[in-house]
Design an enzyme around this catalytic site. Structure first.
Site, PDB file in Angstrom:
ATOM      1  N   SER A 145      -3.787   0.469   7.132  1.00  0.00           N
ATOM      2  CA  SER A 145      -3.878   1.446   6.050  1.00  0.00           C
ATOM      3  C   SER A 145      -2.565   2.088   5.634  1.00  0.00           C
ATOM      4  CB  SER A 145      -4.870   2.555   6.421  1.00  0.00           C
ATOM      5  OG  SER A 145      -6.185   2.053   6.432  1.00  0.00           O
TER       6      SER A 145
ATOM      7  N   LYS B 281      -2.565  13.442   3.652  1.00  0.00           N
ATOM      8  CA  LYS B 281      -3.578  12.460   3.263  1.00  0.00           C
ATOM      9  C   LYS B 281      -4.927  13.167   3.242  1.00  0.00           C
ATOM     10  CE  LYS B 281      -5.381   7.895   4.600  1.00  0.00           C
ATOM     11  NZ  LYS B 281      -5.226   6.742   5.511  1.00  0.00           N
TER      12      LYS B 281
ATOM     13  N   SER C 244      -5.786   2.390   3.339  1.00  0.00           N
ATOM     14  CA  SER C 244      -6.409   3.575   2.780  1.00  0.00           C
ATOM     15  C   SER C 244      -5.428   4.679   2.397  1.00  0.00           C
ATOM     16  CB  SER C 244      -7.422   4.144   3.783  1.00  0.00           C
ATOM     17  OG  SER C 244      -6.779   4.584   4.973  1.00  0.00           O
TER      18      SER C 244
END
Length: 491
Positions: A175, A76, A151
């Site tokens: 997220s 990520k 996210s």
């Protein structure tokens, strides 16, 4: 013959272990798909050279016991890796290169994984959708008019497009679960303290932990075991919370067994945000919960109800007006640690700027009171939920959101819009409990509906991810969500 990207991660691992596929073959296949097929903007950086170097090393290794040996993944964009871009989705850090590798990336490397690049995240991970001025919007695969969630939206969009077999993410308010639900995938947020490399322990509020996104419960369990960093099936002593219900501690074993009859409660009593926001639960979210209840009852589980403890009062902590105030202060407290000098804040987007600017107003006493409130609320929620093996809610209150749903120029209005979309997820972070999102429901196809996935969230007791995975595996045998993802890849 089944294409490489259509195989699950565990299936790929078995073929790699048997040397029926090489890690180089697998890496080249996924790199080619990323280059040609990333219409959703899942990746913000690809390093084919590093990927193939790691793949060749995996093929040459005599020891293939690494839990994800030869399997591709991507970091990520909030997870630093030495020598790789380190913008964290922000123009304020544009061009930055990481000098050190985060322990989360290190543990996946140690497990034998082959890193392909970096998946998209919003600026500093502050949003429950994935859009940044630096990288643009990450969209729901096949629907460029809708957000993929966030996210960890790049991670979910990559898996949903068949660009990765699974992907790590991080979850501070939903997220992992939000994009998993939006993209029709499985997403697991472990218990606070479960993942040594990013556990939530030691952070302001203890909100954020690493976790996994994949098409199937089994693959989520496999990646979560890798994130924990098991050695010979065991968690390194003293570094991570152990799961009490499985002797070998393996989440993959729990998922593969998928056994047990459990007591599961549908959560009633609204959401923690009801005192501050006009929360509406869409019929599609209610349908997802109802479909799950029917499936659970058909599987022989006991299904009841449990009320969420009231979140509107000060809980004996004067100066805290309830959950919305406490959570927001803890969120701001975490933002206060981001090293963006005041003279560079004009480069921030409105949401990040609002959160970081208002963090300047926090006092030590205010932050301490928010933490005391959170600790008391955690105690009450765990006590209320403890008679049940799992508690069921929608993952998102609304269907996947259009690109213009979140106001672009007003940080506070953006935050409020996120609350309306996902009012059930953040309290799980505040209380440190494990939760899994399962894509149990698919809306009717056009013209009756949009044909989009809707997920439900199962919340477990501390340390009992194995129970959530067992329930999820039973539902997965009954509901063909894995095949839905493969069918969408082929469309």
């Amino acid at each position: 013959m089944t294409a490489i990207h259509e195989l699950g991660a565990l299936e790929l691992w078995k073929l790699l272990h048997a040397r029926e596929l090489s890690a180089v073959q697998v890496a080249e296949h996924f790199l080619d798909r990323i280059a040609r097929l990333d219409a959703a903007n899942a990746f913000v950086h690809v390093d084919a050279g590093l990927a193939l170097e790691r793949a060749r090393a995996a093929d040459a290794a005599e020891d293939r016991t690494g839990i994800i040996h030869g399997l591709p993944f991507a970091d990520k964009d909030l997870t630093p890796r030495a020598g790789q871009p380190a913008s964290m989705g922000s123009r304020a850090l544009e061009g930055a290169i990481a000098e050190v590798t985060h322990p989360l990336a290190q543990v996946l490397d140690a497990g034998g994984g082959v890193v392909l690049g970096r998946t998209a995240a919003p600026e500093f991970g502050f949003a429950g959708y994935t859009r940044s001025a630096l990288h643009g919007a990450t969209t729901l695969p096949g629907r460029p008019d809708l957000h993929a969630g966030g996210s960890s939206g790049g991670a979910a969009a990559a898996v949903a497009q068949g660009l990765l077999p699974f992907a790590p993410g991080s979850d501070g308010g939903g997220s992992i679960r939000i994009p998993a639900a939006t993209c029709g995938l499985v997403g697991l947020k472990p218990t606070r303290g479960r993942i040594p490399a990013q556990s939530g322990v030691g952070q302001v509020g203890g909100l954020t932990t690493a976790g996994a996104i994949a098409r199937s419960v089994i693959d989520v369990a496999l990646l979560t075991d890798a994130l924990i960093g098991r050695v010979n099936g065991r968690t390194p002593h003293g570094l991570s919370l152990r799961s009490p219900e499985h002797d070998d501690g393996s989440l993959l074993a729990a998922a593969m067994r998928g056994q047990g009859r459990f007591r599961i409660a549908v959560m009633t009593g609204g959401t923690p945000w009801d005192a501050s926001d006009d929360i509406r639960i869409a019929p599609e979210a209610e349908d997802a919960v109802a479909a799950t209840v029917r499936a659970l009852e058909a599987l022989g589980h006991e299904v009841g109800e449990v009320a969420l403890p009231d979140a509107s009062g000060d809980l004996g902590v004067p100066g805290v007006a309830g959950y919305p105030a406490a959570f927001t202060d803890l969120w701001r407290g975490g933002a206060a640690t981001i090293p963006i000098p005041r003279e560079q804040r004009h480069l921030l987007e409105p949401l990040a700027r609002w959160i970081i600017d208002t963090s300047d107003e926090l006092t030590a006493g205010g932050l301490a009171r928010a933490q005391l409130w959170a600790t008391e609320y955690e105690r009450r929620v765990i006590a209320a939920f403890s008679p049940w093996d799992a508690v069921l809610t929608p993952t998102t209150a609304l269907t996947p959101r259009p690109l213009d749903w979140y106001p672009a120029g007003d940080g506070e209005a953006d935050f409020r819009a996120q609350v309306l979309h996902t009012p059930h997820t953040s309290f799980v972070n505040l209380t440190g409990l494990p939760a899994i999102s399962l894509p149990v429901h698919q809306m009717a196809p056009p013209p009756e509906g949009e044909g989009l996935p809707m997920g439900v969230q199962l919340i477990g007791r501390p340390g009992e991810e194995g129970t959530l995975l067992a329930i999820g595996r039973q539902l997965e045998r009954r509901i063909p969500w894995t095949q839905r993802v493969v069918d969408r890849m082929r469309a």
